[in-house]
Design an enzyme around this catalytic site. Sequence first.
Site, PDB file in Angstrom:
ATOM      1  N   TYR A   1       0.596 -18.705 -22.029  1.00 63.48           N
ATOM      2  CA  TYR A   1      -0.360 -19.741 -22.397  1.00 63.48           C
ATOM      3  C   TYR A   1      -0.147 -20.610 -23.435  1.00 63.48           C
ATOM      4  O   TYR A   1      -0.919 -20.778 -24.400  1.00 63.48           O
ATOM      5  CB  TYR A   1      -1.777 -18.848 -22.686  1.00 63.48           C
ATOM      6  CG  TYR A   1      -2.297 -17.755 -21.727  1.00 63.48           C
ATOM      7  CD1 TYR A   1      -2.704 -18.147 -20.429  1.00 63.48           C
ATOM      8  CD2 TYR A   1      -1.925 -16.587 -21.820  1.00 63.48           C
ATOM      9  CE1 TYR A   1      -3.293 -17.173 -19.328  1.00 63.48           C
ATOM     10  CE2 TYR A   1      -2.348 -15.686 -21.047  1.00 63.48           C
ATOM     11  CZ  TYR A   1      -2.915 -15.808 -19.826  1.00 63.48           C
ATOM     12  OH  TYR A   1      -3.269 -15.010 -18.739  1.00 63.48           O
TER      13      TYR A   1
ATOM     14  N   TYR B   1     -11.796 -10.021 -17.069  1.00 62.89           N
ATOM     15  CA  TYR B   1     -10.356 -10.415 -16.988  1.00 62.89           C
ATOM     16  C   TYR B   1      -9.701  -9.457 -16.089  1.00 62.89           C
ATOM     17  O   TYR B   1      -9.875  -8.247 -16.391  1.00 62.89           O
ATOM     18  CB  TYR B   1      -9.646 -10.751 -18.314  1.00 62.89           C
ATOM     19  CG  TYR B   1      -8.317 -10.854 -18.222  1.00 62.89           C
ATOM     20  CD1 TYR B   1      -7.859 -12.076 -18.070  1.00 62.89           C
ATOM     21  CD2 TYR B   1      -7.302  -9.918 -18.259  1.00 62.89           C
ATOM     22  CE1 TYR B   1      -6.645 -12.388 -17.550  1.00 62.89           C
ATOM     23  CE2 TYR B   1      -5.915 -10.047 -17.956  1.00 62.89           C
ATOM     24  CZ  TYR B   1      -5.531 -11.442 -17.658  1.00 62.89           C
ATOM     25  OH  TYR B   1      -4.292 -11.963 -17.424  1.00 62.89           O
TER      26      TYR B   1
ATOM     27  N   ASP C   1     -11.956  -1.382 -13.205  1.00 61.77           N
ATOM     28  CA  ASP C   1     -10.256  -1.979 -13.693  1.00 61.77           C
ATOM     29  C   ASP C   1     -10.202  -1.377 -15.138  1.00 61.77           C
ATOM     30  O   ASP C   1     -10.639  -1.814 -16.176  1.00 61.77           O
ATOM     31  CB  ASP C   1     -10.307  -3.430 -13.695  1.00 61.77           C
ATOM     32  CG  ASP C   1      -8.974  -3.836 -14.208  1.00 61.77           C
ATOM     33  OD1 ASP C   1      -8.196  -3.433 -14.800  1.00 61.77           O
ATOM     34  OD2 ASP C   1      -8.797  -5.139 -14.287  1.00 61.77           O
TER      35      ASP C   1
ATOM     36  N   LYS D   1      -0.989  -1.112 -18.441  1.00 57.31           N
ATOM     37  CA  LYS D   1      -0.954  -1.107 -19.878  1.00 57.31           C
ATOM     38  C   LYS D   1      -0.421  -0.053 -20.561  1.00 57.31           C
ATOM     39  O   LYS D   1       0.838   0.330 -20.550  1.00 57.31           O
ATOM     40  CB  LYS D   1      -2.150  -1.841 -20.603  1.00 57.31           C
ATOM     41  CG  LYS D   1      -2.207  -3.189 -20.206  1.00 57.31           C
ATOM     42  CD  LYS D   1      -3.240  -3.973 -21.027  1.00 57.31           C
ATOM     43  CE  LYS D   1      -3.315  -5.544 -20.736  1.00 57.31           C
ATOM     44  NZ  LYS D   1      -4.248  -6.195 -20.278  1.00 57.31           N
TER      45      LYS D   1
HETATM   46  C1  LIG Z   1      -4.035  -7.126 -18.996  1.00 51.68           C
HETATM   47  C2  LIG Z   1      -5.010  -6.587 -17.810  1.00 51.68           C
HETATM   48  C3  LIG Z   1      -4.830  -7.007 -16.452  1.00 51.68           C
HETATM   49  C4  LIG Z   1      -3.396  -7.583 -15.938  1.00 51.68           C
HETATM   50  O1  LIG Z   1      -2.167  -6.758 -16.487  1.00 51.68           O
HETATM   51  P1  LIG Z   1      -0.949  -7.361 -16.089  1.00 51.68           P
HETATM   52  O2  LIG Z   1      -0.059  -5.923 -16.571  1.00 51.68           O
HETATM   53  O3  LIG Z   1      -0.746  -8.267 -17.264  1.00 51.68           O
HETATM   54  O4  LIG Z   1      -0.810  -7.870 -14.932  1.00 51.68           O
HETATM   55  C5  LIG Z   1      -5.747  -6.529 -15.426  1.00 51.68           C
HETATM   56  N1  LIG Z   1      -6.914  -5.931 -15.855  1.00 51.68           N
HETATM   57  C6  LIG Z   1      -7.303  -5.792 -17.147  1.00 51.68           C
HETATM   58  C7  LIG Z   1      -8.655  -5.154 -17.496  1.00 51.68           C
HETATM   59  C8  LIG Z   1      -6.507  -6.258 -17.990  1.00 51.68           C
HETATM   60  O5  LIG Z   1      -6.745  -5.884 -19.629  1.00 51.68           O
END
Ligand SMILES: *Cc1c(COP(=O)(O)O)cnc(C)c1O
Length: 642
Positions: free
Chosen positions: A234, A360, A461, A490
């Site tokens: 970004y 997100y 997520d 992550k």
């Molecule tokens: C960071 C994140 C993603 C994306 O993960 P990447 O490894 O950057 O593709 C998806 N969902 C959530 C909640 C995130 O914090």
Amino acid sequence: MSLFITGTDTDVGKTFITASLLKAYLDLGKDAVAIKPVQSGCENSDALDTKVYKSVNPNNNFSPLYALNLATSPHLAAKADGVEIELEKCVNYCNEFLSNHKEVLVEGAGGLFVPLNDNQTMIDLIKRLDLPTVLVASNKLGAINHTILSLKTLKNYGIKTPLLVLNLSDEKSEISRSNIEYLRLNFKGEIVVINSGESIDSASKKLLNFVKNFKPNTQKIDLEFDKNHLFHPYTSSISPLKSYGVKSANGSYIEVEGKTLLDGMCSWWCAYGGYNIPSINSSIIKQINSLSHIMFGGFTHAPAINLGKKLLEILPKGMDKIFYCDSGSVSVEVALKMAIQYQQNKDPNKNKILTILGGYHGDTFGAMGVCDPTTGMHSMFGGILSKQIFAPKPKCKFGEIFDEKTLKPYEEIISKNSDKIAAIIVEPLVQGAGGMWFYHENYLKFLRKKCDEIGALLIFDEVATGFGRLGEYFASSVAGVTPDIMCIGKALTAGYMSFAATICTKDVADTICQNKRVFMHGPTFMANPLACSVALASIEYLQSINFKNRVKDIEKELKFELEKCKKLPEVVDVRVFGAIGVVEIDSEVNVEKIQEFFVENGVWIRPFGKNIYTMPQFNVTKDELKKLCDAIYESIKTRSYK
Ligand SMILES: *Cc1c(COP(=O)(O)O)cnc(C)c1O
């Protein structure tokens, strides 16, 4: 050029070689000193190594930081003296000399794995000092094995070893001569041979060449190339935000050129245990030596299976089938595809995804489609994104009294679209990159109930919330709600590499595969063995650090330390949840400016939008937390974000 002097064993003549190197430096007119942070056997004052240095230079008269009495391993000698050797103190002691003298020779005690205390060994000190290292070996039977073991270890730890000294050599001995020959073939650096009985004077002459010619690799990080050719997240490629060159990172600290920064970001949720964790490092080395990668089509392997067993042990009950993939975004793509394919065998009209505003879920197209339409820039990609259904951002905060009325808009939008909704996807409890918002668990309970009623799937997520950040393994456990599909990523690898997984119930997996169908996704690097090994080592590490209590303590501290921010007029909200502390202000921050402020103050905090926040690593100390929170307070008070 400063050096660390270590040996393949004790009694190989390290002190003699250190003194000879010191002499060589002095003969070249350099301001060199030799120090020994830890020495045992000091009850016999004749044995003091520092006396040998003094014989070369009378001014070189520094006593060891830990002068221990018994002639035994430092950790035992320390115990006998009733002290504990602290690595940090050793590092500080050496750094003091390193900043005051151009050339410092630091002599270790014994070999690389000589214990300093119950947890740390000499190689941890070498690693922290990050100096080129001279290995001294005694040239006798067994020298080849000892030398190569030490050299390999140094290499695995990323420590440069430009010089090997084969001390106590004997020109007449066949063994001695063949050792030299063999090691010459197998070691790329310089080898200096010192005979037994040689004087410091004569040894120093042999070392002179090395001392004169050795140029450490002090290559600077090429920031100019970076600026001209590398994209960063970004930021404009025409006038990019400043990037700082990182050399290394250890524990809570990041070494950028010329500065050490206290980390407050965990590299965006990932590095929950700090950087450079020995057990995780060795898991990669171990795995790389047997299998780095193999296609997962037609093959399977222990790392994938062992990680799977571990995941099922800690995931909410009911989570049963694991799909390994490359990144958080991909894990979301996989989850969305699972939901759509599930409905194709169940109720094909259901092909829309419902989500909440402020979310997100990643940067790929499917994931972007369920990100917040404003912060996720839907307008920019409008034509290509599938239109999904958006419910409001949850109003009631986590930990506050719940207002049933706020469920009404969800009730309405869900019943209006009940025949279209294939799945509902949310970040449970914590909306991360969409605005660092913490919401009440009753929204999740409600969504669970609604999904069951209308035959939609619930997707959590947990890419950001997984692996301890909220004080439990997963936000699902904190909320007491289990989804049908879950995304993790992550912190799965403690920040070591990109890796993720999508996990679903047996029912979801079996339904997808009815009518002779199969799930349609298969990444090249699926279940990469290196990533699986790292993830397993990471979860074992997480389990070893008592994270639940630590996160509770961090939460308490963050609440206490950030309280003062509430008094600042530009602060709109201060919120803390688990090991996340957020201060929301009334205008968007100037990232470049506030970043500079933080770096000047020795911390790494990177705000976005109106949120200045920290997510420290779980081993963070009270003092370090205070430093992070104080920096946030000062950045607002001094208006460094404008
Ligand atoms: C960071 C994140 C993603 C994306 O993960 P990447 O490894 O950057 O593709 C998806 N969902 C959530 C909640 C995130 O914090």
